[in-house]
Design a protein around this motif. Structure first.
Motif, PDB file in Angstrom:
ATOM      1  N   ALA A  82       0.860  -1.266   0.509  1.00 52.93           N
ATOM      2  CA  ALA A  82       0.089   0.713   0.043  1.00 52.93           C
ATOM      3  C   ALA A  82       0.943   1.647  -0.074  1.00 52.93           C
ATOM      4  O   ALA A  82       1.785   1.239   0.679  1.00 52.93           O
ATOM      5  CB  ALA A  82      -0.669  -0.531   1.396  1.00 52.93           C
ATOM      6  N   ASP A 139       0.555   1.793  -5.155  1.00 49.21           N
ATOM      7  CA  ASP A 139      -0.794   3.053  -5.710  1.00 49.21           C
ATOM      8  C   ASP A 139      -0.141   3.800  -6.256  1.00 49.21           C
ATOM      9  O   ASP A 139      -0.688   4.510  -7.192  1.00 49.21           O
ATOM     10  CB  ASP A 139      -1.402   3.540  -4.489  1.00 49.21           C
ATOM     11  CG  ASP A 139      -2.522   2.550  -3.892  1.00 49.21           C
ATOM     12  OD1 ASP A 139      -2.630   2.517  -4.058  1.00 49.21           O
ATOM     13  OD2 ASP A 139      -1.484   1.738  -3.162  1.00 49.21           O
ATOM     14  N   TRP A 154      -3.766  -2.992 -11.158  1.00 44.28           N
ATOM     15  CA  TRP A 154      -3.576  -3.178 -10.292  1.00 44.28           C
ATOM     16  C   TRP A 154      -5.028  -2.573  -8.609  1.00 44.28           C
ATOM     17  O   TRP A 154      -5.116  -3.355  -8.089  1.00 44.28           O
ATOM     18  CB  TRP A 154      -2.532  -1.298  -9.443  1.00 44.28           C
ATOM     19  CG  TRP A 154      -2.172  -1.242  -8.116  1.00 44.28           C
ATOM     20  CD1 TRP A 154      -3.041   0.062  -6.926  1.00 44.28           C
ATOM     21  CD2 TRP A 154      -1.669  -1.611  -7.688  1.00 44.28           C
ATOM     22  NE1 TRP A 154      -2.229  -0.168  -6.167  1.00 44.28           N
ATOM     23  CE2 TRP A 154      -1.969  -1.501  -6.208  1.00 44.28           C
ATOM     24  CE3 TRP A 154      -0.963  -2.989  -7.669  1.00 44.28           C
ATOM     25  CZ2 TRP A 154      -1.532  -1.153  -4.814  1.00 44.28           C
ATOM     26  CZ3 TRP A 154      -0.531  -3.750  -5.890  1.00 44.28           C
ATOM     27  CH2 TRP A 154      -0.438  -2.018  -4.975  1.00 44.28           C
ATOM     28  N   HIS A 178      -5.825  -5.914  -8.670  1.00 40.68           N
ATOM     29  CA  HIS A 178      -5.877  -6.754  -8.084  1.00 40.68           C
ATOM     30  C   HIS A 178      -5.713  -6.520  -6.516  1.00 40.68           C
ATOM     31  O   HIS A 178      -6.559  -7.263  -5.780  1.00 40.68           O
ATOM     32  CB  HIS A 178      -3.718  -6.574  -8.016  1.00 40.68           C
ATOM     33  CG  HIS A 178      -2.923  -7.183  -6.554  1.00 40.68           C
ATOM     34  ND1 HIS A 178      -3.280  -8.546  -6.304  1.00 40.68           N
ATOM     35  CD2 HIS A 178      -2.936  -7.029  -5.713  1.00 40.68           C
ATOM     36  CE1 HIS A 178      -2.469  -8.829  -5.368  1.00 40.68           C
ATOM     37  NE2 HIS A 178      -2.038  -7.911  -5.459  1.00 40.68           N
ATOM     38  N   GLN A 179      -5.666  -5.575  -5.855  1.00 40.30           N
ATOM     39  CA  GLN A 179      -6.414  -5.151  -5.075  1.00 40.30           C
ATOM     40  C   GLN A 179      -8.366  -5.243  -4.586  1.00 40.30           C
ATOM     41  O   GLN A 179      -7.683  -6.362  -3.184  1.00 40.30           O
ATOM     42  CB  GLN A 179      -6.448  -3.022  -4.279  1.00 40.30           C
ATOM     43  CG  GLN A 179      -4.946  -2.947  -4.625  1.00 40.30           C
ATOM     44  CD  GLN A 179      -5.640  -1.147  -4.332  1.00 40.30           C
ATOM     45  OE1 GLN A 179      -6.723  -0.950  -4.754  1.00 40.30           O
ATOM     46  NE2 GLN A 179      -4.473  -0.608  -4.049  1.00 40.30           N
ATOM     47  N   THR A 180      -8.571  -5.357  -4.725  1.00 45.16           N
ATOM     48  CA  THR A 180     -10.293  -6.261  -5.400  1.00 45.16           C
ATOM     49  C   THR A 180     -10.081  -7.478  -4.968  1.00 45.16           C
ATOM     50  O   THR A 180     -10.839  -8.376  -4.101  1.00 45.16           O
ATOM     51  CB  THR A 180     -11.194  -5.215  -6.221  1.00 45.16           C
ATOM     52  OG1 THR A 180     -10.480  -3.787  -6.493  1.00 45.16           O
ATOM     53  CG2 THR A 180     -12.440  -5.825  -6.061  1.00 45.16           C
ATOM     54  N   SER A 223      -7.721  -9.156  -3.932  1.00 44.98           N
ATOM     55  CA  SER A 223      -6.899  -9.559  -2.839  1.00 44.98           C
ATOM     56  C   SER A 223      -7.539  -9.380  -2.072  1.00 44.98           C
ATOM     57  O   SER A 223      -7.413 -10.537  -0.435  1.00 44.98           O
ATOM     58  CB  SER A 223      -5.042  -8.937  -2.790  1.00 44.98           C
ATOM     59  OG  SER A 223      -4.632  -9.582  -1.387  1.00 44.98           O
ATOM     60  N   TRP A 264      -8.938  -4.138   1.353  1.00 44.97           N
ATOM     61  CA  TRP A 264      -7.452  -4.958   0.925  1.00 44.97           C
ATOM     62  C   TRP A 264      -6.911  -4.554   2.224  1.00 44.97           C
ATOM     63  O   TRP A 264      -6.136  -3.738   2.159  1.00 44.97           O
ATOM     64  CB  TRP A 264      -6.633  -3.915  -0.114  1.00 44.97           C
ATOM     65  CG  TRP A 264      -5.733  -4.607  -0.686  1.00 44.97           C
ATOM     66  CD1 TRP A 264      -5.208  -5.609  -1.052  1.00 44.97           C
ATOM     67  CD2 TRP A 264      -4.289  -3.456  -1.141  1.00 44.97           C
ATOM     68  NE1 TRP A 264      -4.138  -6.041  -1.879  1.00 44.97           N
ATOM     69  CE2 TRP A 264      -3.314  -4.341  -1.189  1.00 44.97           C
ATOM     70  CE3 TRP A 264      -3.975  -3.074  -0.945  1.00 44.97           C
ATOM     71  CZ2 TRP A 264      -1.973  -3.980  -2.008  1.00 44.97           C
ATOM     72  CZ3 TRP A 264      -2.907  -1.542  -0.906  1.00 44.97           C
ATOM     73  CH2 TRP A 264      -1.877  -2.945  -1.789  1.00 44.97           C
ATOM     74  N   ASN A 271       2.198  -5.273   4.184  1.00 44.29           N
ATOM     75  CA  ASN A 271       3.336  -4.458   4.091  1.00 44.29           C
ATOM     76  C   ASN A 271       3.715  -3.136   4.416  1.00 44.29           C
ATOM     77  O   ASN A 271       3.928  -3.808   6.291  1.00 44.29           O
ATOM     78  CB  ASN A 271       2.195  -3.683   2.781  1.00 44.29           C
ATOM     79  CG  ASN A 271       0.947  -2.619   3.855  1.00 44.29           C
ATOM     80  OD1 ASN A 271       1.057  -1.751   4.376  1.00 44.29           O
ATOM     81  ND2 ASN A 271      -0.409  -3.094   3.461  1.00 44.29           N
ATOM     82  N   GLY A 273      -3.725  -0.315   4.015  1.00 42.95           N
ATOM     83  CA  GLY A 273      -3.911  -1.618   2.799  1.00 42.95           C
ATOM     84  C   GLY A 273      -5.367  -0.934   2.054  1.00 42.95           C
ATOM     85  O   GLY A 273      -5.096   0.046   1.185  1.00 42.95           O
ATOM     86  N   GLN A 307      -6.158   2.286  -1.388  1.00 43.19           N
ATOM     87  CA  GLN A 307      -7.528   1.085  -2.082  1.00 43.19           C
ATOM     88  C   GLN A 307      -8.777   2.180  -2.556  1.00 43.19           C
ATOM     89  O   GLN A 307      -8.608   2.123  -3.415  1.00 43.19           O
ATOM     90  CB  GLN A 307      -8.045  -0.652  -1.168  1.00 43.19           C
ATOM     91  CG  GLN A 307      -9.180  -0.753  -2.183  1.00 43.19           C
ATOM     92  CD  GLN A 307      -9.820  -1.650  -0.869  1.00 43.19           C
ATOM     93  OE1 GLN A 307      -9.564  -1.983   0.261  1.00 43.19           O
ATOM     94  NE2 GLN A 307     -10.835  -2.720  -2.245  1.00 43.19           N
TER      95      GLN A 307
END
Length: 927
Positions: A566, A570, A599, A602-604, A606, A632, A637, A669, A673
């Motif tokens: 995070a 981003d 990207w 991916h966050q969604t 994950s 997320w 991170n 995170g 997001q």
């Protein structure tokens, strides 16, 4: 009347080889008399593009917009124009001024680079680069291995290449296009082909390598000619990154080139590598981008790159055909301003330290190297060791820890009675102080010059105020940006020189204000897209990502195990949006929106797949599980990295650095997001995809509701009760309206409990002062800015900083120095806030087309003069005030409308919107 100025193509001045076949055009309309600016405006424009053959404009236009009635002068396209790769053009601009039929004209040039590469590569005979250095990040990464062999036993000499050729007449145009695996320096007939350094730069070599193009017409003549190329390890094969590991992209150096000669009759000859190329070692014994360089002047080879040189003993090499497996990556035109020597600094003082050493002090921390003049006996070895600080006693202190971070150069004298002058070729260092070892005689200040090296970016802003300490803070930030915008946007110019995505996203708005970074960051974003995972959309924490740090076998569960972070990943949403806002060029969004979507997707995904560690063995209600599947918050991170209160005073510094991630990663995170969802939605709106934007906004609303339900309690408390999390939650609108005042109150309490000090970490610092300012606590924001005990910006200034430090306490009150970087630009992000809130220059619409002039007449300054060079021209403000009145002088360029906004309690008869021109205004405090 008016004239046209600053004609640019793809943000560049007369570029020779741009990457796009359909570029964008930029220009300024400038009033010849400032008093006439208010009556000026652009009513329409016309662009004609003509092919420039042999340096002459030939034939009819290949494109002509005809007259277009529009005020556009930023990122203007020419419909239907698709340039031919490898071709040069002239563009003619005519602008019709508003209010009458007057026209003003100007012209510029540009070339389009090659889109395919057919030249072979030359591989000289060489010892392959030794593979060495740690594979994982840990305590051993910060200490060289005991008994490590000397550089002379581990490094190899750069190779000197020469190719002689004969032509019957001088060309009317000559272009050298050159690239390499490794770094190169080229010359023709003994004269450098350019003043550029470290070609082709640092990039994701496994995906593509850049080609630099040089105009060498004046260097080629009829008869015999010689092309010379020196080839060194550079970033491709040398020691790089925090690991200091070598050969991450390859162990063998190669070069390729096309010397394109055009003659008066339009015939062409192209010189490429072939069996006539010979190579040899030269006077450089070894060279490494990190370690340093050793030069033995006794082995110089006069005339090696000139025709007629006796090359007996020089060796043939291997010619590798284009597209062969070892050179299969695409070659692309280099984008942007190259690395150059941008400044020179003289010695401020020569120190004789308490320990008896001789140390040069250049007075300023820089990235670069030293040019030295020396006189002495042949074989004398002079060693120059580089560092950024001296210790509390005034002794030279090597403040950089790590494997292969020597930062030391050596020069072996030839023994010339008149003296000899030397500067390294393929290395640079981060330093202010240079320790001299073995220097013959008494060193004189005039015999040493610090050569400042950076990408040759134009400074585009200034700030001068009634407070010298704030002025120094801005200057320190400029120096850190200059030091770290070198090949890629790095974190520091000594220990790592890595393109950490977290650092760049923090600093992107400030970087865009202070320097012309459009093309520089365009190239970096191309590398980011190349390095982004095609499998799951993950954006690396470093771009270019050194292969050794991206090795899934080598990572562990700690710091080196972080993959999707995070605030780091981003960067793919934050940086393009910042560039679009500043430069008004929609292509920053168009080029990157696909990567932004990948990207966010991916966050969604994950979020749906991975729960936070603390909840994985917990029975969750259906409602709770539904919330966490939107958030997320599962992967580990960096969190609010380096939050001051989390670092402690223990001996295990690496473990202490992990405290902030352990405490905050679960919250940073989903907060980032949210930011990325918002920015992607805004980008899709700007690109005309309103349906996609609405979908993202609905998703963001659901994530906001889930975050508030899980993390923001009814009293406005957000665990772990740290400043940075409150700041991010407020900045990214993650707090329900009914609890917002409570959360703001919690943040203010924490700041007061810290003695009115910041305790924000890496990713929350950029938002701290704005959150306070926008929520009714402007005085507290000013207090934090002016705080002079650590952690604070002015503590650094008061303790002698000339750049921005990596750590707030890098130098302690007693003078003790921590062995950390003294040159990290990230915390200089406060300058963006200073320009907007104190000086009062802010953009409202992309490209500053609508701007805001809002000086802080109630704050800590009595006067301030600042400017920003916008895409339309210079927007400037110069204001001063006393207890009851203020005067302002505002300069607005043609094409910009500036809203004048005075603080509550001040009034003026000035218009609410300032048009182009110079405006002398006054304001009075009202009761």
């Amino acid at each position: 009347m008016a004239h046209l100025d600053r004609l640019r193509v793809d943000h560049l001045d007369r570029p020779m080889a741009i990457a796009r076949c359909s570029p964008a055009f930029f220009w300024h309309v400038v009033a010849d008399d400032a008093d006439d600016a208010s009556t000026l405006g652009q009513a329409g424009y016309r662009i004609r593009i003509l092919e420039a053959a042999n340096g002459r404009v030939a034939g009819e236009p290949v494109a002509d917009t005809d007259w277009i009635d529009a005020a556009d002068s930023v990122a203007v396209s020419v419909p239907g124009f698709v340039g031919e790769p490898g071709t040069e053009y002239t563009w003619e601009l005519a602008v019709r001024l508003a209010g009458d039929e007057r026209e003003v004209r100007a012209s510029g040039k540009f070339g389009i680079g090659l889109d395919t590469w057919d030249a072979p590569w030359f591989e000289p005979r060489q010892e392959p680069v030794l593979v060495e250095g740690p594979m994982t990040l840990g305590p051993d990464s910060f200490a060289p291995a005991a008994g490590a062999p000397a550089p002379s036993e581990r490094l190899h000499p750069p190779r000197f290449l020469r190719q002689e050729f004969t032509i019957t007449e001088a060309p009317v145009a000559a272009r050298l296009r050159i690239s390499s695996q490794g770094v190169n320096c080229s010359s023709l007939n003994g004269v450098p082909a350019s003043d550029e350094l470290f070609e082709p730069g640092y990039e994701s070599y496994q995906h593509s390598i850049s080609v630099h193009t040089h105009d060498v017409t004046s260097l080629v003549h009829a008869g015999s000619n010689a092309l010379g190329v020196i080839l060194g390890d550079g970033w491709y094969a040398g020691r790089i990154s925090i690991l200091g590991r070598s050969a991450q992209y390859g162990r063998i150096l190669r070069a390729t080139w096309r010397l394109e000669l055009t003659f008066a009759d339009d015939s062409r000859t192209v010189i490429t590598p072939d069996e006539t190329v010979l190579s040899s070692r030269g006077p450089i014994d070894w060279s490494d981008i990190f370690i340093g360089e050793r030069y033995d002047a006794r082995r110089e080879i006069p005339g090696w790159d000139s025709p007629g040189f006796d090359a007996a003993g020089w060796e043939p090499g291997t010619v590798v055909v284009a597209g062969a497996p070892e050179v299969a990556m695409p070659l692309v035109p280099f984008i942007g301003e190259p690395v150059r020597r941008v400044r020179e600094l003289t010695v401020a003082d020569i120190l004789s330290t308490p320990s008896g050493e001789t140390v040069l002090d250049f007075g300023q921390v820089v990235a670069g190297r030293v040019r030295m003049t020396v006189r002495g006996a042949a074989g004398t070895v002079v060693r120059l060791e580089h560092a950024e600080v001296v210790d509390a006693d005034g002794n030279f202190l090597d403040n950089i820890l790590g494997v292969n971070k020597d930062q030391a150069d050596e020069y072996v004298l030839a023994g010339h009675a008149s003296g000899e002058t030397w500067e390294p070729l393929f290395t640079f260092h981060g330093f202010r102080y240079v320790k001299l070892i073995g220097y013959p005689g008494t060193p004189l200040a005039e015999d040493f010059v610090a050569i400042v090296i950076a990408n040759d970016l134009e400074q585009t802003a200034s700030f001068a105020s009634s407070n010298a300490r704030l002025d120094r803070l801005v200057e320190n930030t400029l120096w850190s940006q200059r030091s770290n915008f070198l090949a890629v946007p790095t974190d520091c110019p000594q220990r790592e020189r890595a393109g950490w995505t977290g650092d760049l996203q923090i600093f992107a708005p400030t970087a865009s204000t202070l320097m012309g970074v459009a093309s520089f960051l365009d190239r970096w974003l191309a590398n980011l897209r190349a390095d982004q995972s095609a499998h799951d959309g993950v954006v690396p924490i470093i771009v270019p990502m050194p292969p050794a740090m991206d090795d899934p076998v080598a990572v562990d569960e700690g710091l080196s195990g972080i993959r999707a972070a995070a605030g780091w990943g981003d960067a793919v949403t934050i940086a393009p949006w910042a560039l679009y806002r500043h430069y008004g060029d929609l292509r920053f969004l168009a080029d990157n929106v696909g990567a932004m979507r990948d990207w966010v997707d991916h966050q969604t995904q994950s979020a749906a797949d991975v729960l936070p560690p603390r909840l994985r063995d917990t029975d969750l209600s259906d409602e709770q599980r539904g919330h966490h599947e939107l958030l997320w918050n599962g992967p580990f991170n960096f969190g609010d990295w380096l939050a001051p209160s989390t670092l402690g005073d223990g001996d295990d510094e690496l473990d202490a650095m992990m405290n902030a991630p352990r405490l905050t990663a679960e919250l940073t995170g989903p907060l980032f997001q949210l930011l990325s969802l918002d920015l992607l939605a805004s980008a899709e709106d700007e690109l005309g995809d309103t349906a996609a934007a609405e979908t993202r906004r609905r998703q963001a609303a659901a994530v906001r509701a889930a975050f508030a339900a899980e993390y923001v309690d009814a009293d406005g408390f957000i665990a772990p009760n740290m400043q940075g999390i409150y700041v991010l939650a407020l900045a990214f609108d993650a707090v329900p309206a009914g609890r917002r005042d409570l959360v703001i109150g919690r943040l203010v309490e924490l700041i007061h409990e810290a003695g009115d000090h910041l305790d924000t970490g890496f990713v929350s610092v950029p938002y701290l002062l704005d959150v306070l300012w926008e929520n009714g606590h402007a005085d507290l924001a000013r207090t934090l800015l002016m705080q002079d005990t650590a952690p604070s910006w002015l503590y650094e200034v008061d303790h002698g900083a000339t750049t921005i430090w990596e750590a707030w306490h890098a130098v302690h009150e007693d003078g003790t120095v921590d062995r950390v970087s003294m040159n990290h630009y990230a915390f200089g992000c406060v300058v963006d806030w200073m320009m907007r809130r104190l000086a009062g220059i802010d953009l409202v619409e992309p490209g500053y087309r609508r701007s805001r002039i809002a000086p802080d007449l109630d704050g800590v300054l009595d006067s301030c003069s600042a400017h920003v060079d916008t895409p339309y021209g210079r927007l400037a403000v110069d204001w001063s005030r006393d207890a009851d009145a203020a005067t302002l002088r505002v300069t607005v360029p043609v094409g910009i409308h500036a809203d004048l906004v005075l603080p509550a309690g001040w009034s003026s008869t000035a218009p609410a919107t300032l048009e182009a021109g110079v405006h002398a205004l006054s304001a009075d405090r009202v009761a």
